[in-house]
Design an enzyme around this catalytic site. Structure first.
Site, PDB file in Angstrom:
ATOM      1  N   GLY B  37      24.234   3.094  15.139  1.00 47.10           N
ATOM      2  CA  GLY B  37      23.691   1.764  14.897  1.00 47.10           C
ATOM      3  C   GLY B  37      23.797   0.830  16.083  1.00 47.10           C
ATOM      4  O   GLY B  37      23.197  -0.234  16.086  1.00 47.10           O
ATOM      5  N   CYS B 246      -0.985   8.074  -7.396  1.00 44.65           N
ATOM      6  CA  CYS B 246      -1.903   8.428  -6.312  1.00 44.65           C
ATOM      7  C   CYS B 246      -3.202   8.989  -6.883  1.00 44.65           C
ATOM      8  O   CYS B 246      -3.191   9.872  -7.753  1.00 44.65           O
ATOM      9  CB  CYS B 246      -1.255   9.458  -5.392  1.00 44.65           C
ATOM     10  SG  CYS B 246      -2.374  10.109  -4.137  1.00 44.65           S
ATOM     11  N   CYS B 249      -3.416  12.983  -5.533  1.00 44.21           N
ATOM     12  CA  CYS B 249      -2.489  14.021  -5.973  1.00 44.21           C
ATOM     13  C   CYS B 249      -1.739  13.653  -7.258  1.00 44.21           C
ATOM     14  O   CYS B 249      -1.008  14.461  -7.809  1.00 44.21           O
ATOM     15  CB  CYS B 249      -1.488  14.345  -4.860  1.00 44.21           C
ATOM     16  SG  CYS B 249      -0.254  13.066  -4.615  1.00 44.21           S
ATOM     17  N   CYS B 271      -1.324   8.126  -1.634  1.00 41.50           N
ATOM     18  CA  CYS B 271      -0.086   8.301  -0.897  1.00 41.50           C
ATOM     19  C   CYS B 271      -0.288   7.891   0.555  1.00 41.50           C
ATOM     20  O   CYS B 271      -1.313   8.216   1.151  1.00 41.50           O
ATOM     21  CB  CYS B 271       0.341   9.773  -0.885  1.00 41.50           C
ATOM     22  SG  CYS B 271       0.840  10.399  -2.474  1.00 41.50           S
ATOM     23  N   CYS B 277       0.750  14.328   0.361  1.00 37.49           N
ATOM     24  CA  CYS B 277      -0.352  14.245  -0.587  1.00 37.49           C
ATOM     25  C   CYS B 277      -1.156  15.553  -0.576  1.00 37.49           C
ATOM     26  O   CYS B 277      -1.490  16.096  -1.622  1.00 37.49           O
ATOM     27  CB  CYS B 277      -1.248  13.064  -0.210  1.00 37.49           C
ATOM     28  SG  CYS B 277      -2.374  12.566  -1.515  1.00 37.49           S
TER      29      CYS B 277
END
Lengths: 274, 293
Positions: B37, B246, B249, B271, B277
């Protein structure tokens, strides 16, 4: 809290002698150039005491205040602070993280220009809440509640909580700055010309508010001002500075009514009498 | 669909950057991995495209890529957008490496603004393009001050951003670039991924590297590192949800893009992760065929 109430709770000088000082300053010096800055300053500040530092512009008042409040490393001398959390601390010997922790918990710093002390791009509530969040508060409703309480304590309408400080008047900004500092219940407040740039009536209200808050919360305050009227109203004790040196100290009334040093006499006599 | 390995173009070093630069960047990456970080400065180089187009991510990719790597590049989850296509082609040309659109097949994934839906594996590296690496910039303009705040772990001010959200919108409205604490120590911006992806960062088996070309900073989240999103006790962290599924899909659990399909206001949700997808649509088709037989 808004009532215009009792006089500042003056302690007898005998009481002070039994107490340990909150802040001890020993031979503090900070010079930018010969004669520019402040030199050889020593004093003790006791809990509940309000110390005024007066003098003309350029006399080293602000330099002294910055050195006292851990924002400007002095050339020489010691500042010893008795902390609730950390015990007795020699400020400039310890770690910077400690000093910064003090600044946001046990201390408050009220700047002359509210812009220096406030975050202008976030709301008033966030300005007050920031210190709470900085010391670990993570409950939104709690933070908001405390912010509302403090807005009211400094006589700002609670409905202004989501407004930005830039939409506030100068006097309101100054009061918001005070609220922001007091929210974590500090023990020691440093003020640099808190009434500078305000008109007389707003100044009077602010002084009244400050005097009440100081008395009710038992705060110790070091206040820098060039305005002797402000000093007389707020301070228990005065330090008169000239060219970087302290020329006279004493109880406020004593210094203002019976000045000993020629410079103090000049300063006092330069006030318009009515 | 893996593309056949291209031959590297003449006149450039492998993966465009010279070896000294790559060594310098690798050192920065090693430091970043050692301090999860923490933003490590590095001497950013000019890349043959403008800042803001993924130069930070590209320099990181160029420094870690090898001849046997398989590269996938996504932009907003999609493999077929301009940024993704041109960066993929850049490395195919300058490094001659194999490229792929399949998340599962890739060893390196450079991404802008999304984390793939398919869980990543240990051994894969996810490289983020970062526009503004400093999470505290919103509250503090001075870099000297933000560095001190990181060093002393003074992160209360970051809560101010969330406070402002709740005060103004009644909930935490920050929906992307949502600040996180890494390994309980450093505050980090996950780059502008939707906060939907934030939980995926926590304990991810893959190595995550972040490159900011503009501000010349690199930071990292090593595998299996704790990454926590900030919140309030009474306003906990939440991710976006959709009422729709979606349109291609039928997924009801992935990050959806709203697509306007004509001038009359018709719209569909699909998606944002094109590979995910495609994979789901294919398995749907196979299942349908099986059912018919």
């Amino acid at each position: 809290m808004n009532s215009i109430c009792e006089q500042p709770a003056m302690l007898n000088s005998d009481d002070w002698q039994d107490m340990e000082p909150l802040l001890s300053v020993q031979n503090l010096s900070k010079f930018y150039a010969p004669g520019k800055g402040c030199g050889n300053v020593s004093f003790d500040l006791y809990p509940g005491e309000v110390l005024g530092i007066v003098g003309e512009s350029g006399s080293g008042k602000s330099t002294l205040l910055n050195s006292l409040s851990a924002r400007l490393v002095p050339d020489e001398g010691h500042v010893i602070y008795r902390s609730e959390q950390f015990g007795e601390l020699d400020l400039y010997q310890g770690e910077e993280s400690l000093r910064r922790q003090l600044m946001r918990s046990e201390w408050g710093i009220v700047h002359q220009h509210p812009r220096d002390g406030l975050r202008m791009n976030v709301s008033a509530g966030a300005n007050i809440g920031e210190r709470l969040m900085a010391v670990g508060e993570r409950h939104y409703s709690e933070i908001r509640q405390r912010a509302i309480e403090w807005l009211q304590a400094v006589e700002i309408d609670a409905s202004r909580i989501d407004d930005r400080p830039s939409q506030f008047s100068g006097g309101m900004q100054q009061r918001l700055q005070i609220a922001r500092n007091l929210v974590t219940h500090p023990r020691l407040i440093f003020m640099d010309e808190p009434t500078g740039g305000l008109d007389v009536s707003v100044q009077a209200r602010l002084l009244d508010l400050l005097r009440n808050l100081v008395a009710q919360l038992g705060l110790s305050v070091i206040i820098v001002t060039h305005d002797l009227a402000v000093a007389r109203l707020l301070a228990h004790r005065l330090m008169v500075m000239r060219r970087g040196e302290v020329v006279e100290t004493g109880l406020t009334d004593q210094v203002l009514d019976d000045p000993q040093h020629p410079y103090t006499q000049l300063l006092v006599s330069s006030i318009l009498q009515n | 669909m893996s593309t056949p390995q291209m031959t590297q173009v003449e006149g450039y070093n492998f993966a465009y950057l010279d070896e000294q630069t790559k060594r310098m960047i690798r050192r920065a990456i090693l430091k970043a991995v050692a301090i999860p970080g923490y933003q490590v400065p590095f001497g950013g180089r000019e890349m043959p495209l403008p800042h803001g187009w993924g130069t930070g991510g590209m320099q990181v990719t160029a420094s870690v890529i090898g001849t046997d790597d398989r590269l996938k590049v996504i932009d907003q989850g999609a493999d077929d957008t301009t940024n993704a296509v041109s960066i993929r082609r850049f490395f195919a040309k300058t490094a001659g490496v194999e490229t792929t659109e399949k998340t599962a097949d890739a060893t390196l994934i450079q991404t802008r603004h999304r984390v793939p839906e398919r869980p990543l594996q240990n051994g894969q590296i996810l490289i983020y393009q970062v526009p503004v690496p400093e999470p505290l910039r919103f509250i503090e303009a001075r870099d000297s001050e933000t560095r001190k705040m990181h060093a002393l772990r003074e992160y209360g001010a970051m809560q101010v951003k969330l406070y402002e959200d709740v005060a103004r919108f009644g909930h935490i409205a920050t929906s992307y670039d949502y600040p996180v604490m890494v390994n309980g120590r450093y505050m980090m911006t996950p780059s502008p991924i939707p906060k939907f992806d934030n939980p995926k960062l926590n304990g991810m088996p893959a190595l995550q590297l972040f490159g900011a070309g503009f501000e010349k900073r690199i930071y990292a989240v090593p595998p299996y590192t704790e990454v926590q999103s900030l919140d309030f006790d009474d306003y906990p962290f939440e991710v976006q949800q959709w009422e729709e599924s979606c349109a291609i899909c039928g997924s009801d659990h992935s990050f959806l893009d709203e697509v306007i399909t004509d001038d009359a206001g018709s719209r569909m949700f699909v998606c944002s992760d094109t590979d995910y997808c495609r994979e789901r649509a294919q398995s749907n088709r196979e299942q349908a065929q099986e059912n018919e037989q």
